[in-house]
Scaffold this motif. Structure first.
Motif, short mmCIF file in Angstrom:
data_model
loop_
_atom_site.label_atom_id
_atom_site.label_comp_id
_atom_site.label_asym_id
_atom_site.label_seq_id
_atom_site.Cartn_x
_atom_site.Cartn_y
_atom_site.Cartn_z
N ILE A 119 4.97 -3.73 3.75
CA ILE A 119 4.45 -2.75 4.72
C ILE A 119 3.11 -2.15 4.27
O ILE A 119 2.10 -2.27 4.96
CB ILE A 119 5.48 -1.62 4.96
N LEU A 120 3.10 -1.53 3.08
CA LEU A 120 1.93 -0.74 2.69
C LEU A 120 0.61 -1.52 2.66
O LEU A 120 -0.38 -1.04 3.19
CB LEU A 120 2.19 -0.06 1.33
N PRO A 121 0.56 -2.74 2.09
CA PRO A 121 -0.74 -3.43 2.04
C PRO A 121 -1.31 -3.77 3.41
O PRO A 121 -2.53 -3.94 3.53
CB PRO A 121 -0.43 -4.71 1.25
N VAL A 122 -0.48 -3.87 4.44
CA VAL A 122 -1.00 -4.23 5.76
C VAL A 122 -0.83 -3.08 6.76
O VAL A 122 -0.97 -3.28 7.97
CB VAL A 122 -0.28 -5.50 6.31
N MET A 123 -0.57 -1.89 6.24
CA MET A 123 -0.26 -0.76 7.13
C MET A 123 -1.44 -0.40 8.04
O MET A 123 -1.26 -0.10 9.21
CB MET A 123 0.15 0.45 6.29
N VAL A 124 -2.66 -0.43 7.50
CA VAL A 124 -3.84 -0.11 8.30
C VAL A 124 -4.65 -1.38 8.50
O VAL A 124 -5.10 -1.99 7.53
CB VAL A 124 -4.71 0.96 7.61
N ASN A 125 -4.83 -1.77 9.75
CA ASN A 125 -5.64 -2.94 10.06
C ASN A 125 -6.95 -2.45 10.68
O ASN A 125 -6.95 -1.74 11.68
CB ASN A 125 -4.86 -3.83 11.03
N GLY A 126 -8.07 -2.82 10.05
CA GLY A 126 -9.37 -2.32 10.48
C GLY A 126 -9.69 -2.61 11.93
O GLY A 126 -10.19 -1.74 12.65
N PHE A 127 -9.36 -3.81 12.38
CA PHE A 127 -9.64 -4.17 13.78
C PHE A 127 -8.90 -3.22 14.73
O PHE A 127 -9.46 -2.73 15.71
CB PHE A 127 -9.23 -5.62 14.03
N ASN A 128 -7.63 -2.96 14.43
CA ASN A 128 -6.84 -2.07 15.28
C ASN A 128 -7.41 -0.66 15.29
O ASN A 128 -7.37 0.02 16.32
CB ASN A 128 -5.38 -2.06 14.81
N VAL A 141 10.14 0.07 10.88
CA VAL A 141 9.54 1.09 10.03
C VAL A 141 8.04 0.87 9.91
O VAL A 141 7.24 1.80 10.05
CB VAL A 141 10.21 1.08 8.62
N GLY A 142 7.65 -0.38 9.68
CA GLY A 142 6.24 -0.70 9.52
C GLY A 142 5.43 -0.38 10.76
O GLY A 142 4.36 0.23 10.67
N THR A 143 5.93 -0.75 11.92
CA THR A 143 5.18 -0.53 13.16
C THR A 143 5.00 0.96 13.42
O THR A 143 3.89 1.41 13.77
CB THR A 143 5.88 -1.19 14.35
N LEU A 144 6.06 1.74 13.23
CA LEU A 144 5.96 3.18 13.48
C LEU A 144 4.94 3.82 12.53
O LEU A 144 4.07 4.59 12.93
CB LEU A 144 7.34 3.85 13.31
N LEU A 145 5.05 3.46 11.23
CA LEU A 145 4.11 4.01 10.25
C LEU A 145 2.67 3.60 10.59
O LEU A 145 1.76 4.42 10.59
CB LEU A 145 4.46 3.48 8.86
N SER A 146 2.50 2.30 10.87
CA SER A 146 1.16 1.79 11.16
C SER A 146 0.55 2.49 12.36
O SER A 146 -0.62 2.89 12.33
CB SER A 146 1.22 0.29 11.46
N LEU A 147 1.35 2.64 13.42
CA LEU A 147 0.84 3.27 14.64
C LEU A 147 0.41 4.70 14.34
O LEU A 147 -0.69 5.13 14.73
CB LEU A 147 1.91 3.28 15.72
N ALA A 196 2.82 -8.79 13.64
CA ALA A 196 2.37 -9.08 12.28
C ALA A 196 3.50 -8.84 11.28
O ALA A 196 3.73 -9.66 10.38
CB ALA A 196 1.16 -8.22 11.93
N TYR A 197 4.22 -7.73 11.44
CA TYR A 197 5.32 -7.44 10.51
C TYR A 197 6.44 -8.47 10.66
O TYR A 197 7.00 -8.93 9.69
CB TYR A 197 5.88 -6.03 10.74
N TRP A 198 6.76 -8.78 11.89
CA TRP A 198 7.86 -9.72 12.12
C TRP A 198 7.52 -11.10 11.55
O TRP A 198 8.36 -11.77 10.96
CB TRP A 198 8.14 -9.82 13.63
N ASN A 199 6.28 -11.51 11.71
CA ASN A 199 5.88 -12.84 11.28
C ASN A 199 5.52 -12.93 9.80
O ASN A 199 5.33 -14.03 9.29
CB ASN A 199 4.67 -13.31 12.10
N ALA A 200 5.39 -11.78 9.12
CA ALA A 200 4.80 -11.75 7.78
C ALA A 200 5.39 -12.82 6.86
O ALA A 200 6.58 -12.79 6.56
CB ALA A 200 4.98 -10.38 7.16
#
Lengths: 312, 289
Positions: B143-152, B82-88, B204-208
């Protein structure tokens, strides 16, 4: 026909003049999420100037001025210990660890054989994708009292060596874990930069009688200086973050004196200890140091004629 | 260019070979020990095994029989997917906005994105925001706090900017809206960067661990990282009732190693497929960022 083209152009120009609100709407959810979790939290730093009580909230907690920052001048031994450990680790990580990927990139780059190079890279990148929990667990299984190294030593009638859980070796252990995890990954960016260097320069230098060391000193290193400085500045912003996850996982057996750093101090005193205001004061202090370091380093980079992270 | 001296070449080769061995051996022996039976482990003084002479999958059977590890696996998989799909989705949309020349508000937003890469607001303020939003002990806090990563965002924006300009111009002449351009032109041409960024997010999500440690309080909501810490790093004994075992458990060591393998294998599986794109993705970010 010609007028048709002109019309299309005008339409296109008109469309560009009118702001594309749909485009903003598409991007905004991500922007809001970023602001909500990266900038909105900054407002909560006001509790550093309060005697914050969770049941009262920010509105009701009393204001105490700079009292929570007293760790800066009253010689709080816990804080000084955490600061010392942090600075030592920052120094190790910046001076000792940071250039290692460059050395590996130079080695990989000079290696003949594209396929071998790619194979080595695939293996060396891998640890970067392991979480700190996995890395710490792997190190325990390799070097711990019941780990592979000691099992081997005991079975062959050697004395066992204690590495994990020894306060004096803790910083060495942390450093070797960081090297194990991120050296390979760190080479990528240097390898990319090295591949951009014009090979004719090397050939010309070789014709002029420059040896391999001379060529590295006069061609390779100057070509990647800008990148090196850029990466260094990027590191500085977080230079007082020396690895929260890695340390908190291993803090138990070694004790606080050897292992407490600013980040773990904030966690242990704030989230665990409930001393919210003082913990956030330390966090705020840490962030300010990061900002000053980045701006200062960027100024310094400009002085030396480098681009830095942002232009003047 | 003259050929380098053989001695220098040999030293380099040996140094690289040793590093490769240092990377592979820990993974190998963990996997071997997770499949080793009790006799093999005992014959090895109860330590790590290099070769499982007595091969068994009983550790995996015991752990996947329901109970704390099975649940953690399901939680980690769900959070990751869920996190990866949302983040992407959100990252691509934000990067698209910032990549279009002259887009309204793109400049200040880009500065905010860059700032988020350089600095982080700190642990206590982050915690308080998650708390105020009522997300404590909620999976969304992972999920939400790390959903958008600036570097990405920066990497993806740079990729979008490098797409041929003519495509955008002809689309504008055809009167295509920015949403149509994104879906019909930009995304189909950006599969490589979507794959790399997707991998970054998924890992990142898997390792969180950090967020799980901060925000997840009940043990029945633990993702794999917290299970790993409790049973492998802190060596808490794994009891039969915790994993829902009906018979005697395999040795603790092989159970621990099986947990470690289960936390590692998903990364090892996706890694080769996406590895070829890494260099490209990172380089774009470096050159343009």
């Amino acid at each position: 026909m010609a007028s048709q083209v002109v019309d299309d152009h005008t339409i296109a120009r008109r469309r560009r003049v009118r702001p594309d609100l749909l485009l903003v709407g598409i991007g905004l959810p991500g922007g809001i999420a970023l602001i909500l979790f990266q900038y909105f939290p900054l407002a909560f730093n006001v509790i550093a100037f309060q005697d914050y009580q969770p049941y009262l909230g920010i509105g009701q907690s009393s204001w105490v001025g700079f009292q929570n920052f007293s760790f800066l001048w009253d010689g709080n031994p816990q804080f000084l210990n955490a600061l010392t450990n942090t600075l030592i680790l920052t120094l190790i990580q910046t001076v000792l660890v940071f250039p290692i990927p460059l050395a590996f990139a130079l080695m990989l780059n000079s290696l003949a054989g594209e396929r071998l190079k790619r194979l080595l890279q695939s293996v060396l990148y891998l640890p970067h994708f392991m979480s700190w929990v996995i890395v710490v667990a792997l190190f325990q299984q390799m070097l711990g009292d019941a780990g592979m190294l000691n099992t081997f030593l005991i079975q062959n009638d050697f004395d066992m060596v204690q590495i994990i859980g020894v306060p004096d070796l803790f910083k060495t252990l942390l450093t070797s874990q960081i090297i194990w995890k991120d050296t390979g990954w760190g080479t990528i960016i240097f390898l990319a930069a090295l591949s951009q260097i014009d090979q004719e320069q090397y050939e010309a230098a070789a014709v002029d009688g420059a040896g391999p060391l001379r060529r590295m000193w006069s061609i390779t290193l100057p070509s990647i200086r800008g990148l090196f400085i850029l990466l260094l500045i990027l590191r500085l912003g977080n230079s007082l973050s020396v690895g929260f996850e890695q340390i908190i996982l291993q803090q138990g057996p070694v004790g606080l004196e050897a292992s407490e750093v600013l980040d773990t101090w904030v966690y242990n005193n704030g989230i665990i200890g409930g001393n919210w205001s003082m913990a956030s004061a330390v966090g705020l202090f840490k962030m300010m140091v990061g900002i000053v370091l980045v701006i200062g380093a960027n100024k310094l980079a400009h002085l030396f004629g480098e681009r830095g992270v942002y232009e003047k | 260019m003259e050929t380098p001296k053989p001695l220098v070449q040999a030293i380099k080769f040996i140094a690289l070979l040793v590093s490769v061995v240092l990377v592979i051996v820990p993974f190998w022996t963990v996997i071997a020990t997770s499949f080793a039976d009790e006799e093999t482990i005992n014959a090895n003084a109860g330590g790590m095994v290099m070769w499982p002479t007595g091969f068994t999958v009983s550790s995996y059977e015991a752990l996947l029989n329901g109970g704390v590890v099975t649940r953690a696996l399901v939680i980690s998989v769900l959070v990751t997917v869920v996190g990866t799909l949302l983040s992407l989705a959100v990252t691509a949309c934000l990067a698209y906005w910032l990549s279009r020349p002259g887009a309204l508000g793109a400049k200040p937003m880009l500065l905010l994105v860059l700032g988020s890469v350089l600095f982080s607001p700190g642990l206590i303020p982050n915690y308080l925001v998650v708390k105020e939003l009522g997300l404590l002990d909620n999976y969304w806090s992972l999920i939400l706090p790390v959903m958008v990563n600036g570097f990405n965002v920066i990497v993806m924006r740079a990729f979008f900017q490098n797409l041929p300009r003519e495509l955008f111009e002809s689309a504008a002449i055809d009167g295509a809206s920015s949403a149509t351009v994104l879906v019909k032109i930009v995304l189909p041409l950006s599969k490589a960067v979507l794959a790399v960024i997707g991998l970054f997010y998924a890992v990142a999500y898997w390792n969180a661990f950090f967020n799980a440690l901060l925000y997840i309080q009940s043990a029945d909501k633990w993702p794999m990282a917290l299970v790993l810490r409790t049973f492998v790093v802190n060596q808490t004994t794994i009891g039969g009732d915790q994993v829902g075992a009906t018979e005697a458990l395999p040795p603790q060591l092989s159970l621990q190693m099986a947990i470690l393998v289960m936390a590692t294998v998903p990364i090892l599986i996706v890694y080769p497929f996406l590895q070829k794109h890494f260099a490209k993705g990172v380089m774009i970010g470096a050159v343009k960022g």
